[in-house]
Design a protein around this motif. Structure first.
Motif, short mmCIF file in Angstrom:
data_model
loop_
_atom_site.label_atom_id
_atom_site.label_comp_id
_atom_site.label_asym_id
_atom_site.label_seq_id
_atom_site.Cartn_x
_atom_site.Cartn_y
_atom_site.Cartn_z
N LYS A 6 11.85 47.11 52.76
CA LYS A 6 12.04 46.58 51.43
C LYS A 6 10.82 46.92 50.58
CE LYS A 6 15.10 42.66 52.47
NZ LYS A 6 16.20 43.14 51.62
N GLY A 7 10.89 46.56 49.31
CA GLY A 7 9.76 46.76 48.43
C GLY A 7 9.68 48.18 47.88
N LEU A 8 8.52 48.49 47.33
CA LEU A 8 8.35 49.78 46.67
C LEU A 8 8.45 50.95 47.64
CD1 LEU A 8 5.52 48.96 44.10
CD2 LEU A 8 7.97 49.19 43.70
N ASP A 9 8.03 50.77 48.89
CA ASP A 9 8.16 51.85 49.87
C ASP A 9 9.62 52.21 50.06
OD1 ASP A 9 5.46 52.07 50.27
OD2 ASP A 9 5.42 50.73 52.01
N ALA A 10 10.49 51.18 50.12
CA ALA A 10 11.92 51.44 50.27
C ALA A 10 12.48 52.13 49.03
CB ALA A 10 12.67 50.14 50.54
N VAL A 11 12.03 51.72 47.84
CA VAL A 11 12.52 52.34 46.61
C VAL A 11 12.10 53.81 46.56
CG1 VAL A 11 12.35 52.32 44.09
CG2 VAL A 11 12.59 50.18 45.34
N GLU A 12 10.89 54.12 47.02
CA GLU A 12 10.46 55.51 47.07
C GLU A 12 11.37 56.32 47.98
OE1 GLU A 12 6.44 55.62 48.32
OE2 GLU A 12 5.63 54.73 46.50
N MET A 13 11.73 55.76 49.13
CA MET A 13 12.63 56.47 50.04
C MET A 13 14.02 56.61 49.44
SD MET A 13 12.66 58.00 52.98
CE MET A 13 11.41 57.34 54.09
N VAL A 14 14.48 55.58 48.73
CA VAL A 14 15.77 55.67 48.06
C VAL A 14 15.77 56.83 47.06
CG1 VAL A 14 17.27 54.51 46.39
CG2 VAL A 14 16.45 53.27 48.38
N ALA A 15 14.68 56.97 46.30
CA ALA A 15 14.59 58.05 45.33
C ALA A 15 14.67 59.41 46.01
CB ALA A 15 13.28 57.92 44.54
N VAL A 16 14.04 59.53 47.17
CA VAL A 16 14.09 60.78 47.92
C VAL A 16 15.52 61.07 48.38
CG1 VAL A 16 13.34 61.94 50.04
CG2 VAL A 16 11.69 60.66 48.67
#
Length: 428
Positions: free
Chosen positions: A210-220
Protein backbone atom coordinates in the motif's frame (compact mmCIF):
# COMPACT_ATOMS: atom_id res chain seq x y z
CA UNK A 1 -9.03 5.80 -27.41
CA UNK A 2 -8.09 4.47 -23.99
CA UNK A 3 -9.31 4.91 -20.47
CA UNK A 4 -8.38 3.62 -17.04
CA UNK A 5 -9.96 4.15 -13.71
CA UNK A 6 -9.44 3.81 -10.02
CA UNK A 7 -11.86 5.98 -8.19
CA UNK A 8 -14.78 5.84 -5.87
CA UNK A 9 -18.34 5.10 -6.50
CA UNK A 10 -19.79 7.09 -9.38
CA UNK A 11 -22.80 9.29 -9.06
CA UNK A 12 -26.01 8.01 -10.61
CA UNK A 13 -27.03 10.93 -12.77
CA UNK A 14 -27.28 10.03 -16.45
CA UNK A 15 -24.87 11.54 -18.94
CA UNK A 16 -25.79 14.89 -20.37
CA UNK A 17 -24.35 14.78 -23.84
CA UNK A 18 -20.70 15.01 -22.86
CA UNK A 19 -17.96 13.85 -25.13
CA UNK A 20 -16.72 10.33 -25.16
CA UNK A 21 -13.73 11.09 -22.97
CA UNK A 22 -15.80 12.79 -20.27
CA UNK A 23 -17.12 9.98 -18.11
CA UNK A 24 -19.01 10.51 -14.92
CA UNK A 25 -17.03 11.92 -12.00
CA UNK A 26 -15.75 9.20 -9.72
CA UNK A 27 -15.10 9.79 -6.04
CA UNK A 28 -13.44 7.56 -3.48
CA UNK A 29 -15.79 6.63 -0.65
CA UNK A 30 -15.22 4.32 2.30
CA UNK A 31 -17.68 1.45 2.50
CA UNK A 32 -20.36 1.76 5.13
CA UNK A 33 -20.58 5.56 4.84
CA UNK A 34 -23.19 5.93 2.12
CA UNK A 35 -26.39 7.97 2.24
CA UNK A 36 -28.33 5.12 3.83
CA UNK A 37 -25.83 4.61 6.66
CA UNK A 38 -27.17 6.02 9.95
CA UNK A 39 -24.37 4.88 12.23
CA UNK A 40 -22.17 7.95 11.79
CA UNK A 41 -24.89 10.63 12.34
CA UNK A 42 -26.09 8.81 15.48
CA UNK A 43 -22.61 8.54 17.00
CA UNK A 44 -21.83 12.17 16.13
CA UNK A 45 -25.02 13.39 17.81
CA UNK A 46 -24.20 11.43 20.96
CA UNK A 47 -20.62 12.74 21.00
CA UNK A 48 -21.87 16.30 20.62
CA UNK A 49 -24.00 16.05 23.76
CA UNK A 50 -21.65 13.92 25.86
CA UNK A 51 -19.88 16.87 27.63
CA UNK A 52 -23.27 18.29 28.65
CA UNK A 53 -24.35 14.87 29.89
CA UNK A 54 -21.23 14.67 32.07
CA UNK A 55 -21.86 18.11 33.58
CA UNK A 56 -25.49 17.28 34.31
CA UNK A 57 -24.38 13.94 35.75
CA UNK A 58 -21.86 15.65 38.03
CA UNK A 59 -24.48 18.14 39.20
CA UNK A 60 -26.92 15.33 39.99
CA UNK A 61 -24.18 13.42 41.80
CA UNK A 62 -23.40 16.45 43.98
CA UNK A 63 -27.05 17.05 44.83
CA UNK A 64 -28.03 13.42 45.51
CA UNK A 65 -25.05 12.16 47.49
CA UNK A 66 -23.62 13.07 50.91
CA UNK A 67 -21.19 16.00 51.10
CA UNK A 68 -18.18 13.76 51.58
CA UNK A 69 -18.57 12.67 47.93
CA UNK A 70 -17.60 15.02 45.09
CA UNK A 71 -18.63 15.23 41.47
CA UNK A 72 -15.36 16.80 40.34
CA UNK A 73 -14.43 13.76 38.15
CA UNK A 74 -17.51 14.49 36.02
CA UNK A 75 -16.67 18.18 35.71
CA UNK A 76 -13.04 17.41 34.87
CA UNK A 77 -13.96 14.81 32.25
CA UNK A 78 -16.39 17.07 30.38
CA UNK A 79 -13.81 19.46 28.81
CA UNK A 80 -11.48 16.55 28.01
CA UNK A 81 -14.27 14.80 26.09
CA UNK A 82 -15.13 18.05 24.32
CA UNK A 83 -11.47 18.51 23.36
CA UNK A 84 -11.42 15.25 21.43
CA UNK A 85 -14.88 15.43 19.90
CA UNK A 86 -15.79 19.10 19.46
CA UNK A 87 -14.49 22.48 18.33
CA UNK A 88 -12.28 24.88 20.28
CA UNK A 89 -15.27 27.09 21.09
CA UNK A 90 -17.23 24.17 22.54
CA UNK A 91 -14.19 23.02 24.52
CA UNK A 92 -13.69 26.47 26.08
CA UNK A 93 -17.40 26.80 26.80
CA UNK A 94 -17.47 23.37 28.45
CA UNK A 95 -14.52 24.29 30.67
CA UNK A 96 -16.17 27.56 31.69
CA UNK A 97 -19.48 25.84 32.49
CA UNK A 98 -17.68 23.20 34.56
CA UNK A 99 -15.83 25.86 36.59
CA UNK A 100 -18.96 28.00 37.13
CA UNK A 101 -20.97 24.94 38.18
CA UNK A 102 -18.36 23.94 40.78
CA UNK A 103 -18.18 27.50 42.14
CA UNK A 104 -21.98 27.64 42.37
CA UNK A 105 -22.18 24.31 44.20
CA UNK A 106 -19.58 25.37 46.76
CA UNK A 107 -21.30 28.71 47.29
CA UNK A 108 -24.64 26.92 47.75
CA UNK A 109 -23.45 24.21 50.15
CA UNK A 110 -20.67 25.90 52.13
CA UNK A 111 -21.21 29.59 51.46
CA UNK A 112 -17.54 30.02 50.51
CA UNK A 113 -15.16 29.21 47.70
CA UNK A 114 -11.94 30.09 49.56
CA UNK A 115 -11.51 26.93 51.63
CA UNK A 116 -8.61 24.60 50.96
CA UNK A 117 -10.89 21.84 49.66
CA UNK A 118 -12.76 24.22 47.38
CA UNK A 119 -9.56 25.82 46.04
CA UNK A 120 -7.99 22.39 45.35
CA UNK A 121 -11.04 21.15 43.46
CA UNK A 122 -11.30 24.38 41.49
CA UNK A 123 -7.59 24.30 40.61
CA UNK A 124 -7.94 20.73 39.40
CA UNK A 125 -10.79 21.56 37.05
CA UNK A 126 -9.07 24.72 35.77
CA UNK A 127 -5.91 22.71 35.03
CA UNK A 128 -7.83 19.99 33.21
CA UNK A 129 -9.78 22.60 31.23
CA UNK A 130 -6.53 24.28 30.15
CA UNK A 131 -5.09 20.94 29.06
CA UNK A 132 -8.31 20.23 27.17
CA UNK A 133 -7.93 23.42 25.14
CA UNK A 134 -4.33 22.49 24.30
CA UNK A 135 -5.29 18.92 23.34
CA UNK A 136 -8.12 20.23 21.17
CA UNK A 137 -5.64 22.26 19.14
CA UNK A 138 -3.31 19.26 18.77
CA UNK A 139 -6.12 16.91 17.74
CA UNK A 140 -7.57 19.24 15.13
CA UNK A 141 -4.15 20.04 13.71
CA UNK A 142 -3.56 16.31 13.25
CA UNK A 143 -6.95 15.90 11.60
CA UNK A 144 -6.21 18.70 9.15
CA UNK A 145 -2.88 17.14 8.27
CA UNK A 146 -4.52 13.73 7.80
CA UNK A 147 -7.21 15.21 5.57
CA UNK A 148 -4.57 17.01 3.51
CA UNK A 149 -2.48 13.83 3.16
CA UNK A 150 -5.52 11.78 2.13
CA UNK A 151 -6.50 14.43 -0.41
CA UNK A 152 -3.02 14.35 -1.95
CA UNK A 153 -3.06 10.54 -1.96
CA UNK A 154 -6.44 10.38 -3.69
CA UNK A 155 -5.35 12.98 -6.23
CA UNK A 156 -2.21 10.96 -6.96
CA UNK A 157 -4.24 7.80 -7.38
CA UNK A 158 -6.71 9.46 -9.75
CA UNK A 159 -3.87 11.00 -11.73
CA UNK A 160 -2.37 7.55 -12.26
CA UNK A 161 -5.75 5.94 -13.04
CA UNK A 162 -8.34 8.41 -14.33
CA UNK A 163 -12.04 7.69 -14.70
CA UNK A 164 -12.98 5.49 -17.67
CA UNK A 165 -15.37 6.66 -20.36
CA UNK A 166 -18.84 5.08 -20.04
CA UNK A 167 -18.57 3.63 -23.54
CA UNK A 168 -15.36 2.28 -25.06
CA UNK A 169 -15.09 0.42 -28.34
CA UNK A 170 -18.82 -0.29 -28.46
CA UNK A 171 -18.88 -1.70 -24.91
CA UNK A 172 -20.55 -0.21 -21.84
CA UNK A 173 -18.02 0.25 -19.02
CA UNK A 174 -18.37 0.87 -15.28
CA UNK A 175 -15.74 0.91 -12.53
CA UNK A 176 -15.66 1.31 -8.77
CA UNK A 177 -13.00 1.69 -6.11
CA UNK A 178 -14.30 1.20 -2.57
CA UNK A 179 -11.90 2.03 0.27
CA UNK A 180 -12.27 -0.25 3.28
CA UNK A 181 -11.90 2.55 5.84
CA UNK A 182 -11.97 6.33 5.84
CA UNK A 183 -8.36 6.52 7.05
CA UNK A 184 -7.09 3.66 4.89
CA UNK A 185 -3.89 4.14 2.92
CA UNK A 186 -4.14 4.22 -0.82
CA UNK A 187 -3.63 0.73 -2.14
CA UNK A 188 -2.40 -1.13 -5.17
CA UNK A 189 -5.71 -2.15 -6.75
CA UNK A 190 -5.82 -1.17 -10.41
CA UNK A 191 -7.81 -1.51 -13.59
CA UNK A 192 -7.74 -0.10 -17.09
CA UNK A 193 -9.70 -0.36 -20.33
CA UNK A 194 -8.24 0.40 -23.75
CA UNK A 195 -9.67 0.33 -27.25
CA UNK A 196 -7.00 -1.12 -29.54
CA UNK A 197 -6.76 -2.37 -33.14
CA UNK A 198 -7.00 -5.89 -31.70
CA UNK A 199 -10.20 -5.35 -29.71
CA UNK A 200 -11.03 -3.81 -26.36
CA UNK A 201 -8.37 -4.88 -23.90
CA UNK A 202 -8.68 -4.74 -20.13
CA UNK A 203 -6.60 -5.36 -17.06
CA UNK A 204 -7.50 -5.66 -13.40
CA UNK A 205 -4.86 -6.32 -10.82
CA UNK A 206 -3.58 -5.96 -7.30
CA UNK A 207 -0.07 -4.77 -6.52
CA UNK A 208 1.46 -6.06 -3.32
CA UNK A 209 1.57 -3.40 -0.60
CA UNK A 210 0.00 0.00 0.00
CA UNK A 211 0.98 3.64 0.00
CA UNK A 212 3.08 5.55 -2.48
CA UNK A 213 5.29 2.55 -3.27
CA UNK A 214 2.20 0.67 -4.44
CA UNK A 215 1.02 3.67 -6.50
CA UNK A 216 4.42 3.82 -8.19
CA UNK A 217 4.10 0.15 -9.12
CA UNK A 218 0.55 0.72 -10.35
CA UNK A 219 1.85 3.48 -12.64
CA UNK A 220 4.45 1.08 -14.05
CA UNK A 221 1.88 -1.67 -14.66
CA UNK A 222 -0.66 0.65 -16.30
CA UNK A 223 1.99 2.36 -18.43
CA UNK A 224 3.34 -0.97 -19.65
CA UNK A 225 -0.19 -2.26 -20.31
CA UNK A 226 -1.23 0.78 -22.36
CA UNK A 227 1.82 0.56 -24.58
CA UNK A 228 1.77 -3.22 -24.99
CA UNK A 229 -2.00 -3.37 -25.58
CA UNK A 230 -1.61 -1.08 -28.60
CA UNK A 231 1.47 -2.72 -30.05
CA UNK A 232 1.20 -6.45 -29.38
CA UNK A 233 -1.10 -8.65 -31.44
CA UNK A 234 -1.88 -11.24 -28.74
CA UNK A 235 -2.57 -11.25 -25.00
CA UNK A 236 0.36 -13.61 -24.52
CA UNK A 237 2.71 -10.99 -25.93
CA UNK A 238 1.11 -8.31 -23.73
CA UNK A 239 1.76 -10.51 -20.70
CA UNK A 240 5.40 -10.94 -21.65
CA UNK A 241 5.83 -7.17 -21.86
CA UNK A 242 4.22 -6.71 -18.45
CA UNK A 243 6.47 -9.36 -16.92
CA UNK A 244 9.57 -7.60 -18.21
CA UNK A 245 8.36 -4.23 -16.93
CA UNK A 246 7.65 -5.64 -13.46
CA UNK A 247 11.01 -7.36 -13.26
CA UNK A 248 12.80 -4.14 -14.18
CA UNK A 249 10.86 -2.18 -11.58
CA UNK A 250 11.41 -4.81 -8.88
CA UNK A 251 15.13 -4.99 -9.59
CA UNK A 252 15.64 -1.31 -8.76
CA UNK A 253 13.94 -1.66 -5.38
CA UNK A 254 15.47 -2.80 -2.13
CA UNK A 255 14.64 -5.11 0.75
CA UNK A 256 11.22 -6.74 0.94
CA UNK A 257 9.90 -4.85 -2.10
CA UNK A 258 12.63 -6.47 -4.21
CA UNK A 259 12.24 -9.96 -2.76
CA UNK A 260 8.43 -10.08 -2.68
CA UNK A 261 7.29 -7.50 -5.20
CA UNK A 262 4.59 -8.97 -7.44
CA UNK A 263 1.26 -8.16 -9.05
CA UNK A 264 -1.72 -10.45 -9.52
CA UNK A 265 -3.77 -9.63 -12.60
CA UNK A 266 -6.22 -10.75 -15.25
CA UNK A 267 -5.83 -9.59 -18.84
CA UNK A 268 -8.91 -9.63 -21.06
CA UNK A 269 -9.65 -8.99 -24.70
CA UNK A 270 -13.17 -8.58 -26.07
CA UNK A 271 -13.33 -9.24 -29.81
CA UNK A 272 -15.76 -7.20 -31.87
CA UNK A 273 -19.00 -8.56 -33.30
CA UNK A 274 -18.70 -9.14 -37.05
CA UNK A 275 -20.72 -6.43 -38.87
CA UNK A 276 -23.51 -7.69 -41.11
CA UNK A 277 -21.87 -6.21 -44.21
CA UNK A 278 -18.73 -8.26 -43.61
CA UNK A 279 -20.32 -11.63 -42.88
CA UNK A 280 -19.48 -14.29 -45.41
CA UNK A 281 -22.80 -16.08 -44.84
CA UNK A 282 -26.25 -14.89 -43.81
CA UNK A 283 -26.64 -14.90 -40.03
CA UNK A 284 -22.95 -15.43 -39.39
CA UNK A 285 -21.74 -13.42 -36.42
CA UNK A 286 -25.20 -12.15 -35.52
CA UNK A 287 -24.48 -12.86 -31.87
CA UNK A 288 -20.77 -13.41 -32.33
CA UNK A 289 -18.11 -12.17 -30.00
CA UNK A 290 -15.69 -13.74 -27.59
CA UNK A 291 -13.69 -12.66 -24.60
CA UNK A 292 -10.18 -14.01 -24.13
CA UNK A 293 -8.71 -14.11 -20.62
CA UNK A 294 -5.19 -14.56 -19.33
CA UNK A 295 -4.86 -15.16 -15.59
CA UNK A 296 -1.83 -14.38 -13.47
CA UNK A 297 -2.67 -15.45 -9.92
CA UNK A 298 -5.79 -13.27 -9.67
CA UNK A 299 -9.43 -14.11 -8.73
CA UNK A 300 -11.34 -15.37 -11.76
CA UNK A 301 -13.81 -12.99 -13.43
CA UNK A 302 -17.49 -13.81 -13.81
CA UNK A 303 -19.52 -13.83 -17.02
CA UNK A 304 -23.21 -13.05 -16.74
CA UNK A 305 -25.40 -13.57 -19.77
CA UNK A 306 -28.60 -11.82 -20.80
CA UNK A 307 -30.80 -14.62 -19.37
CA UNK A 308 -29.25 -14.20 -15.92
CA UNK A 309 -27.07 -17.29 -16.08
CA UNK A 310 -23.62 -16.95 -14.58
CA UNK A 311 -20.33 -18.74 -15.08
CA UNK A 312 -16.87 -18.39 -13.67
CA UNK A 313 -14.30 -17.58 -16.33
CA UNK A 314 -11.50 -19.42 -14.60
CA UNK A 315 -8.13 -20.48 -16.02
CA UNK A 316 -7.42 -23.93 -17.44
CA UNK A 317 -3.92 -23.83 -15.97
CA UNK A 318 -2.37 -22.18 -12.93
CA UNK A 319 0.17 -19.40 -13.38
CA UNK A 320 2.33 -17.15 -11.23
CA UNK A 321 1.67 -13.43 -10.65
CA UNK A 322 3.61 -10.88 -12.65
CA UNK A 323 7.06 -10.14 -11.30
CA UNK A 324 7.75 -13.73 -10.22
CA UNK A 325 9.12 -15.05 -13.49
CA UNK A 326 12.47 -15.85 -11.84
CA UNK A 327 10.82 -18.74 -9.99
CA UNK A 328 10.23 -20.68 -13.19
CA UNK A 329 8.94 -20.60 -16.73
CA UNK A 330 5.17 -20.81 -17.03
CA UNK A 331 3.85 -20.80 -20.60
CA UNK A 332 1.13 -18.22 -21.10
CA UNK A 333 -2.29 -19.74 -21.71
CA UNK A 334 -5.36 -17.84 -22.86
CA UNK A 335 -8.86 -19.16 -22.18
CA UNK A 336 -11.67 -18.13 -24.52
CA UNK A 337 -15.35 -17.72 -23.62
CA UNK A 338 -18.48 -16.66 -25.54
CA UNK A 339 -19.31 -12.97 -25.11
CA UNK A 340 -22.63 -12.47 -26.93
CA UNK A 341 -24.90 -9.45 -26.96
CA UNK A 342 -26.32 -8.66 -23.51
CA UNK A 343 -23.42 -10.36 -21.69
CA UNK A 344 -21.41 -8.65 -18.93
CA UNK A 345 -17.86 -9.43 -17.85
CA UNK A 346 -17.27 -8.71 -14.15
CA UNK A 347 -13.70 -8.39 -12.90
CA UNK A 348 -12.76 -7.69 -9.28
CA UNK A 349 -9.91 -7.81 -6.79
CA UNK A 350 -9.67 -10.01 -3.70
CA UNK A 351 -11.37 -7.35 -1.59
CA UNK A 352 -14.58 -8.98 -2.85
CA UNK A 353 -13.77 -12.67 -2.41
CA UNK A 354 -11.99 -12.19 0.93
CA UNK A 355 -14.77 -10.12 2.53
CA UNK A 356 -16.11 -12.04 5.55
CA UNK A 357 -19.16 -11.80 7.75
CA UNK A 358 -19.26 -12.04 11.56
CA UNK A 359 -19.03 -15.85 11.38
CA UNK A 360 -15.96 -15.73 9.15
CA UNK A 361 -17.83 -16.86 6.00
CA UNK A 362 -16.25 -15.50 2.83
CA UNK A 363 -18.34 -13.60 0.31
CA UNK A 364 -19.11 -15.69 -2.79
CA UNK A 365 -20.05 -13.44 -5.72
CA UNK A 366 -21.18 -16.41 -7.81
CA UNK A 367 -23.87 -17.41 -5.34
CA UNK A 368 -24.90 -13.86 -4.49
CA UNK A 369 -25.27 -12.74 -8.12
CA UNK A 370 -26.71 -15.88 -9.66
CA UNK A 371 -30.27 -15.35 -10.87
CA UNK A 372 -30.18 -11.56 -10.67
CA UNK A 373 -30.93 -9.35 -13.65
CA UNK A 374 -29.28 -5.96 -14.04
CA UNK A 375 -29.99 -3.15 -16.45
CA UNK A 376 -26.32 -2.39 -17.07
CA UNK A 377 -22.80 -2.54 -15.63
CA UNK A 378 -23.39 0.43 -13.32
CA UNK A 379 -26.39 -1.25 -11.75
CA UNK A 380 -24.43 -4.48 -11.35
CA UNK A 381 -21.57 -2.76 -9.51
CA UNK A 382 -23.92 -0.72 -7.33
CA UNK A 383 -25.72 -3.87 -6.22
CA UNK A 384 -22.48 -5.78 -5.66
CA UNK A 385 -20.92 -3.04 -3.52
CA UNK A 386 -24.06 -2.77 -1.38
CA UNK A 387 -24.28 -6.56 -1.02
CA UNK A 388 -20.66 -6.86 0.12
CA UNK A 389 -21.25 -4.09 2.64
CA UNK A 390 -24.29 -5.93 4.02
CA UNK A 391 -22.35 -9.19 4.16
CA UNK A 392 -19.54 -7.65 6.21
CA UNK A 393 -21.80 -5.27 8.18
CA UNK A 394 -19.48 -2.47 7.05
CA UNK A 395 -16.48 -4.19 8.61
CA UNK A 396 -14.38 -5.07 5.57
CA UNK A 397 -10.63 -4.60 6.02
CA UNK A 398 -9.51 -4.60 2.39
CA UNK A 399 -10.07 -2.21 -0.49
CA UNK A 400 -12.25 -3.40 -3.35
CA UNK A 401 -11.78 -2.61 -7.04
CA UNK A 402 -14.39 -3.63 -9.61
CA UNK A 403 -14.71 -3.39 -13.36
CA UNK A 404 -17.77 -4.38 -15.41
CA UNK A 405 -17.91 -4.40 -19.20
CA UNK A 406 -21.06 -5.31 -21.10
CA UNK A 407 -21.89 -5.83 -24.75
CA UNK A 408 -25.17 -4.02 -25.49
CA UNK A 409 -28.00 -6.17 -26.77
CA UNK A 410 -30.24 -5.37 -29.70
CA UNK A 411 -32.36 -2.34 -28.98
CA UNK A 412 -30.66 -1.77 -25.63
CA UNK A 413 -30.43 1.94 -24.77
CA UNK A 414 -27.05 3.58 -24.50
CA UNK A 415 -27.26 3.98 -20.72
CA UNK A 416 -29.74 2.55 -18.25
CA UNK A 417 -29.08 3.21 -14.59
CA UNK A 418 -31.95 1.43 -12.85
CA UNK A 419 -31.59 -2.04 -11.39
CA UNK A 420 -34.02 -4.90 -11.12
CA UNK A 421 -33.07 -7.43 -8.48
CA UNK A 422 -34.56 -10.86 -8.27
CA UNK A 423 -34.38 -12.52 -4.82
CA UNK A 424 -30.84 -13.73 -4.30
CA UNK A 425 -29.77 -16.91 -2.59
CA UNK A 426 -27.44 -15.91 0.25
CA UNK A 427 -26.41 -19.39 1.12
CA UNK A 428 -26.17 -20.85 4.61
Amino acid sequence: MSAASLGGRAGRTPPTGRGRGEGRQVRMRPRGTGPTDTRRPTSQAFARWLPAVLIVGGLAFELLTPRRFTGSPFFSAAPLVAAALSTLRVTVATGVVSVVTVLSLHAYFTGTVSGSEEITELATILTVAGLAVFLNRVVHLGQRRLASARGVAEAAQRAVLPTPAPRIGGLHVAARYEAAQAEASIGGDLYAVQDTPHGVRLIIGDVRGKGLDAVEMVAVVIGAFREAAEQETTLEEVAVRLERALQRETARREGLEQAEGFTTAVLAEATPVVPAALRSEPGEGALAGTVRLLHRGHPSPLLQYADGSLREAGPDRASLPFGMGDLGEWPEHVAEFPFPEGATLLLFTDGVTEARDARGVFYDPRERLRGRLFSGPDALLDALVEDVDRHTAGGSTDDMALLAVSRPGRGQPERRLTVELAPASHGP
